[in-house]
Design a protein around this motif. Sequence first.
Motif, PDB file in Angstrom:
ATOM      1  N   UNK A  27      48.752  47.415  39.271  1.00 28.07           N
ATOM      2  CA  UNK A  27      49.959  46.845  39.535  1.00 28.07           C
ATOM      3  C   UNK A  27      49.838  45.925  40.165  1.00 28.07           C
ATOM      4  N   UNK A  28      49.439  45.572  41.874  1.00 29.25           N
ATOM      5  CA  UNK A  28      49.038  44.720  42.416  1.00 29.25           C
ATOM      6  C   UNK A  28      48.604  43.416  41.908  1.00 29.25           C
ATOM      7  N   UNK A  29      48.120  43.598  40.780  1.00 29.00           N
ATOM      8  CA  UNK A  29      47.331  41.884  40.171  1.00 29.00           C
ATOM      9  C   UNK A  29      45.737  41.910  40.956  1.00 29.00           C
ATOM     10  N   UNK A  30      45.331  43.636  40.842  1.00 30.30           N
ATOM     11  CA  UNK A  30      44.109  43.706  42.100  1.00 30.30           C
ATOM     12  C   UNK A  30      43.195  43.265  40.931  1.00 30.30           C
ATOM     13  N   UNK A  31      41.965  42.181  40.949  1.00 38.10           N
ATOM     14  CA  UNK A  31      41.099  42.136  40.152  1.00 38.10           C
ATOM     15  C   UNK A  31      39.957  43.076  40.594  1.00 38.10           C
ATOM     16  N   UNK A  32      38.846  43.566  40.179  1.00 41.12           N
ATOM     17  CA  UNK A  32      37.902  43.645  40.497  1.00 41.12           C
ATOM     18  C   UNK A  32      36.543  43.259  39.791  1.00 41.12           C
ATOM     19  N   UNK A  33      37.159  42.375  39.467  1.00 40.12           N
ATOM     20  CA  UNK A  33      36.159  41.186  39.233  1.00 40.12           C
ATOM     21  C   UNK A  33      35.327  40.127  40.160  1.00 40.12           C
ATOM     22  N   UNK A  34      33.613  40.229  40.607  1.00 37.80           N
ATOM     23  CA  UNK A  34      33.221  39.325  41.388  1.00 37.80           C
ATOM     24  C   UNK A  34      32.303  38.859  41.205  1.00 37.80           C
ATOM     25  N   UNK A  35      31.350  37.888  42.077  1.00 39.98           N
ATOM     26  CA  UNK A  35      30.418  37.631  41.902  1.00 39.98           C
ATOM     27  C   UNK A  35      29.380  38.500  42.219  1.00 39.98           C
ATOM     28  N   UNK A  36      28.392  38.207  40.825  1.00 40.73           N
ATOM     29  CA  UNK A  36      26.833  39.580  41.221  1.00 40.73           C
ATOM     30  C   UNK A  36      25.944  38.792  41.731  1.00 40.73           C
ATOM     31  N   UNK A  37      25.185  39.105  42.864  1.00 34.71           N
ATOM     32  CA  UNK A  37      23.998  38.601  42.849  1.00 34.71           C
ATOM     33  C   UNK A  37      23.244  39.400  43.182  1.00 34.71           C
TER      34      UNK A  37
END
Lengths: 383, 85, 212
Positions: A27-37
């Motif tokens: 609802x807060x438009x927060x994504x759980x996607x991040x750059x994975x190394x």
Amino acid sequence: MKEAYFIADNIISSLGFNTEENLCAIEKQTTGISLIENKELSDNPFYASIIDADKLNNEFSKISDNNDFTQFEKLCILSITDALRNTNIDNNADDTLLILSTTKGNVNLLDENCCPQIERERSFLWKAADQINNYFKFKNKPIIVSNACISGVVGIITAGRLIENGKYKNVIVCGADVLTKFVVSGFQSFLALSSTPCKPFDINRSGLTLGEGSGTIILSSEPKSNMENIIYCGGSISNDANHISGPSRTGEGLYLAIKKAIKQSKNKIKSEIGFISVHGTATPFNDEMEAIAINRMQFSEIPLVGLKGYLGHTLGAAGVIESIAAIQSMKTGKLHATVGYENSGVTVPVYVNSITIEKEISSCLKVASGFGGCNAAVIFSKK
Amino acid sequence: MDELIEKLKVEIIEALSLEEITPADIDANAPLFLDGLGLDSIDALELIVLVEKKYGYKIQTAEEGKTVLYSVKSMAEFITNRQKS
Amino acid sequence: MTENIIISKYCRVVNNKIIVDGEVVFSSDSSLTFAEFVKEVYKNKAMVYPKFYKMDNLSKLGIIAAEFLSDEFISENIKGDEINIILMNSASSLDTDKNFQNTIKDKNNYFPSPSVFVYTLPNIVIGEICIKHKILGETAFFVSEKFDSEFIYNMVSDLIIHQGAKVVITGWVDFLDNEYTATLCVVKNIENSNNNNNEIAKFTIESLRRLF
């Protein structure tokens, strides 16, 4: 025919360990996607939505001190446990059934370096499912759906039908998949991964973002008394008979599935469809195909919501997680934003919802498509 | 170049399981993906792997792939140019 | 409700033999590998379908079994979206999963193969059968240690009674480490059909148990 009610759920993803945490972030438009190394997943950094392993183990230690479970099994067990928490389902009853939807299960056990303490036989999906089923002491043997990216929706349709036909009283549908080198390298070899977090339906979309997670939704022939009830109205599956990996250019298969699902639902659906929870992988061809099918249905004015920009494509879990979010939208009156979307990048007019809005919704359509040319459509409605 | 073209034809047949096709059936100048061989998008991806695996040259994008994989000849030219530079 | 539903034909592929309705219709030397065996079947059936050679073992197995049943589900009275496929097996796509794993396990020889990866889903065999025979109906793949007659009965009869299916192709297609078994059968609703139907058995849980 009996009615199938959605009585409980859980979502586990990068955004949290229950439905509420996940929905709050969405609802807060927060994504759980991040750059994975992480060299164990890929030599090159890539975007994905992943669950912190320490956090997962920590959560799991709260419910069990048995460590003889894989990451996949832990995700399923945690999710089912939380979903069952607010129900009074008798696990041992003859009329309780577990359906597990997954594409790859414990495929990481094929890598000999992975979790040496775990018996290799658990790469068989039924063996992993038995492990989970036994944990809960469910009496019936679990049903396993492995039908590519529509596995989760097929699980829900299967559950809906079994309940409508009076075969079971409670059916627990758990969809789960973990991120593995197997899956990451496969999608990389398909040149299918986006170099940015995925952008469903957007003009600049260039591929999908992978994710991992689990979702559990419980269907019951008995409604919950203290809450607004949402029911399963109908669902349908179809095949494109066109190509094993490429979506149909005409959207014919998905169009057929939606049409049949609507026909089946007509006596149960409370109002016109309020929104469509799309598959929206953000590959150029998938989103275009969906748009064409939706347009052919003359649904261009109905808001579309795609959640892959928050959680990536969680494969076997996606259909369950996205259905839970859709059902929650109906309950809260909050229509989720399609994060990643800015400007339309499909050739026919469709209305992609781009910010969280308040909207009274009584029914929705969830669709999914996947490799093997498969499509699925399911309709939920307030009772 | 001709030698490389003949070698590529054999490698393509093997990599794409073109059981009923012989190297002589493949015209080095003809487009690989229009008709004849019945190749599809997965075959294109597999040819990208072939070029990298056997020759060590990475085709970076789908766009580059379209040019390089136009015909057996264009594949051979890509490889030869890389070998020179 | 189900008295008009019949099993009209079945095909078993096992030990390099093809058995249709209980009769061996094709057999190869049992010493042949699966690849050699299916090549003989392909030639014997005069199939013109070069894509066959690109498929993984599970898909080849399913395609071959369906080929021997196609006269029962391809008819001008049956449309593509009235034909459905529900399959089940034990090993999912593990045979191909292992092949794909081999393309990524060695750091110095790391070339994940897209044409192998695409077959690392068990439902691809259904996709292949649909493409070959233009089947547009419901398709689903389930995994179980053994054939689950009761569940398959529930799903297939629901398709016919409630979802308007005329024909359901259902059965078991399993392949792992060169061991394989396929048993497919054609289930039909004969309610509105005047033709003399080939009938192996009424469609019941019991008849499924006998067959599988």
